[in-house]
Structures are given as C-alpha cells and as structure tokens.
Write an enzyme that holds these catalytic residues in place. Structure first.
Site, PDB file in Angstrom:
ATOM      1  N   GLU A  69       6.480   3.894  -0.560  1.00 22.68           N
ATOM      2  CA  GLU A  69       6.734   5.248   0.029  1.00 22.68           C
ATOM      3  C   GLU A  69       5.899   5.464   1.299  1.00 22.68           C
ATOM      4  OE1 GLU A  69       6.536   8.428  -2.591  1.00 22.68           O
ATOM      5  OE2 GLU A  69       7.046   9.945  -1.069  1.00 22.68           O
ATOM      6  N   ILE A  91       2.619   7.630  -6.331  1.00 21.76           N
ATOM      7  CA  ILE A  91       2.539   8.858  -7.379  1.00 21.76           C
ATOM      8  C   ILE A  91       4.102   9.507  -6.925  1.00 21.76           C
ATOM      9  CG2 ILE A  91       1.306  11.091  -7.503  1.00 21.76           C
ATOM     10  CD1 ILE A  91      -1.305   9.664  -6.435  1.00 21.76           C
ATOM     11  N   THR A  94       4.023  14.156  -6.292  1.00 23.86           N
ATOM     12  CA  THR A  94       2.938  14.483  -5.604  1.00 23.86           C
ATOM     13  C   THR A  94       2.604  15.833  -5.584  1.00 23.86           C
ATOM     14  OG1 THR A  94       3.188  12.650  -4.204  1.00 23.86           O
ATOM     15  CG2 THR A  94       1.754  14.193  -3.466  1.00 23.86           C
ATOM     16  N   ASP A 219      11.667   6.647  -5.538  1.00 26.63           N
ATOM     17  CA  ASP A 219      11.620   7.463  -6.648  1.00 26.63           C
ATOM     18  C   ASP A 219      12.449   6.988  -7.699  1.00 26.63           C
ATOM     19  OD1 ASP A 219      12.225  10.205  -4.218  1.00 26.63           O
ATOM     20  OD2 ASP A 219      10.181   9.558  -5.130  1.00 26.63           O
TER      21      ASP A 219
END
Ligand code: LIP
Length: 291
Positions: A69, A91, A94, A219
C-alpha cells in the site's frame, strides 16, 4: 500448493515481528499524513512496517515481487504479474490505529499466476491470526473456521465500511446502500474499520456478509481467501466474478445471500487499482482547498 507452505510460515513469522512494532506505536501519539481524503491517513509506522516486511521477505525470496500500500502511495507501479507476488497492507485500519480504536490488522496475501495461494490477516490488538492456504481451509489461531452458511438475507448480520471517500456521490451511494439493505430487512449493520478484519468475521460465522466499494487490493486479497476457504463466497458487487483490482466486493455466507445483496448494492465509480499503475492510491488530498 504444498510448495508455498514454507512461504506462508515465513510470512506468519514476519507478521508476528511486525505486530510488535505496531503494538508499541499503538499506545503513542502519532504524526498523521493525509492521502486521498481527510479520512485516508498514513503514519510513519505504516511506512516503516511495510519496509520491514518487504525487506525481510525480499532477503529470503529475492526474486519475488511486491505490491505494498505505502510503496504504491510513494509512486511504485501497481502491476500484478504471474510472478510470485506478496500483496501487503502493513496497517489495515490506519484511522483506527491513529485513534487507538483496537482493530488494526496486518494483511499479507501471496499470489502466483495471479491466483492467491495464501492469505494472512493478523488483528494485532486482539492477537487474532487468521490464515488460509488455497485448498487447505481457513484458521483462526490454528483453529478451523467455518462461515455461517446462512442463506436467508433477513437473518443476516452485515459488515461494511464507510471508507475514506467524502464526496457527495460516494456518501450518497454508501448511505443509500445501507438504507436499502436495512429495509429488506437484514438483522443489522456493523463496521469495524478494517476491511481485512470485516471479511475475516464472515469466515468466523460471526458476520454473515461484508460488502464495500472503494477499498484496495491490499485491504482484501488475503481475507478474500480466508472467507473462501471457510466455505464462504466472494463476488463482485455487480454479482459477477470477484476481481481484487476492481475495488468492489461482496463476501457472504452463501451464494444466495451474495447474489441477493448484489441486487441491492449500488457502486460509485472508482478507478481500478491497476488502471493507472503509477497512480493507484496516489491521489493526494490538497489540504489547501480541501480536494
Ligand atoms: C482501510 C480499509 C477500510 C476502509 C478505510 C481504509 P487502510 O484501509 O481497511 O475498510 O474503510 O477507508 O481504506 O487505509 O487503513 O489500510
């Protein structure tokens, strides 16, 4: 397929190391940078953890490719080839991370010939490690997972995300989708704040369906396999075949529920992740004039 087991085990070991860095930072105040909107955040920890994961994997597997990402946000091309490729969200969640809302996940998928061979989703604060290898089932901390199998949408608990978009069309589409689902009626709507964990909740049977428009391949690439290996179904919001680059997804307990949701859910236009390989995830929100 068995040949990738060693890679998966290495990926899990790297995720465990990354979790320690995330947990240390979770407790602290963080400097926040904006990406595509006031709700699309990145922190130095996101960037540091992604570099740490990629560096560790590249040292072990120097010929493998990466889609990360924050690497893409920094301008790296987003191209999924037939080469062994690690698809990484350091993460996921976030905004949760910045606010210390305890649902932040590391998502690591591994694809060969553009087919996901394994997925790892580590919900760091919960200490819940979701994993799946293609054809070998889905697990939560080593215990097998099974989707609910629910086929009646009026008995479904649905998870979704508000996402980072704040333009009128996206917000209107999003709220209309929620309204139309509730009018069916479904049992309820939940939003955890991380697509990866949302989808894994479908694999546990704790939720019966998840949908979202606007998320990115990193994701959901891992959690899509977790859902499928738990006996769930993953399709496009238009009812067609799932395409991790399309930024549209429905994950459900059964095909009947997935197809019924596809009849209700409308998508707003958003560029495919691979549409502009050097731009994906790269829109910069201009704080000067708010767009
Ligand atoms: C997040 C997704 C979440 C979505 C957020 C954001 P990130 O990913 O997991 O579902 O609602 O807008 O895209 O940016 O935290 O990795």
């Amino acid at each position: 397929m068995a040949q990738w087991t060693e890679c998966m085990n290495f990926g899990i070991a790297v995720a465990r190391q990354a979790r320690e860095v995330i947990l240390d930072a979770f407790k602290t105040q963080k400097a926040v940078m904006l990406k595509s909107s006031p709700a699309d955040l990145v922190t130095e920890t996101d960037q540091r953890v992604e570099k740490m994961i990629i560096s560790a994997i590249r040292q072990k597997y120097p010929t493998h490719k990466f889609i990360g990402e924050e690497s893409v946000a920094a301008g790296e091309r987003l191209v999924l080839t037939d080469s062994p490729t690690w698809i990484i969200d350091p993460i996921d969640g976030t905004v949760n991370f910045v606010h210390r809302f305890p649902f932040v996940a590391i998502s690591i998928a591994f694809a060969v010939n553009q087919q996901t061979e394994f997925g790892i989703v580590y919900s760091c604060v919960e200490d819940k490690l979701y994993s799946a290898q293609r054809g070998k089932g889905a697990f939560l901390n080593g215990v097998p997972l099974y989707a609910s199998g629910q086929e009646d949408i009026t008995k479904c608990l649905v998870v979704t995300e508000i996402g980072a978009e704040r333009d009128d069309l996206a917000l209107t589409t999003m709220t209309t989708n929620i309204l139309n689902l509730l009018k069916i009626p479904i049992r309820g709507i939940r939003a955890v704040g991380t697509a990866a964990v949302d989808m894994c909740l479908v694999a546990t049977g704790g939720a019966d369906a998840y949908y979202h428009i606007g998320m990115h391949c990193w994701d959901i690439a891992a959690s899509a396999l977790v859902v499928r290996e738990a006996g769930g179904v993953v399709i496009d919001t238009n009812g067609g075949e799932f395409d991790m680059m399309s930024r549209k997804v429905i994950a459900a307990s059964s095909l009947a529920v997935a197809k019924r949701m596809a009849q209700v859910i409308q998508a707003f236009p958003c560029a495919r992740d691979d549409e502009n390989p050097t731009k994906a995830g790269n829109d910069v929100y201009n704080t000067a004039n708010g767009h």
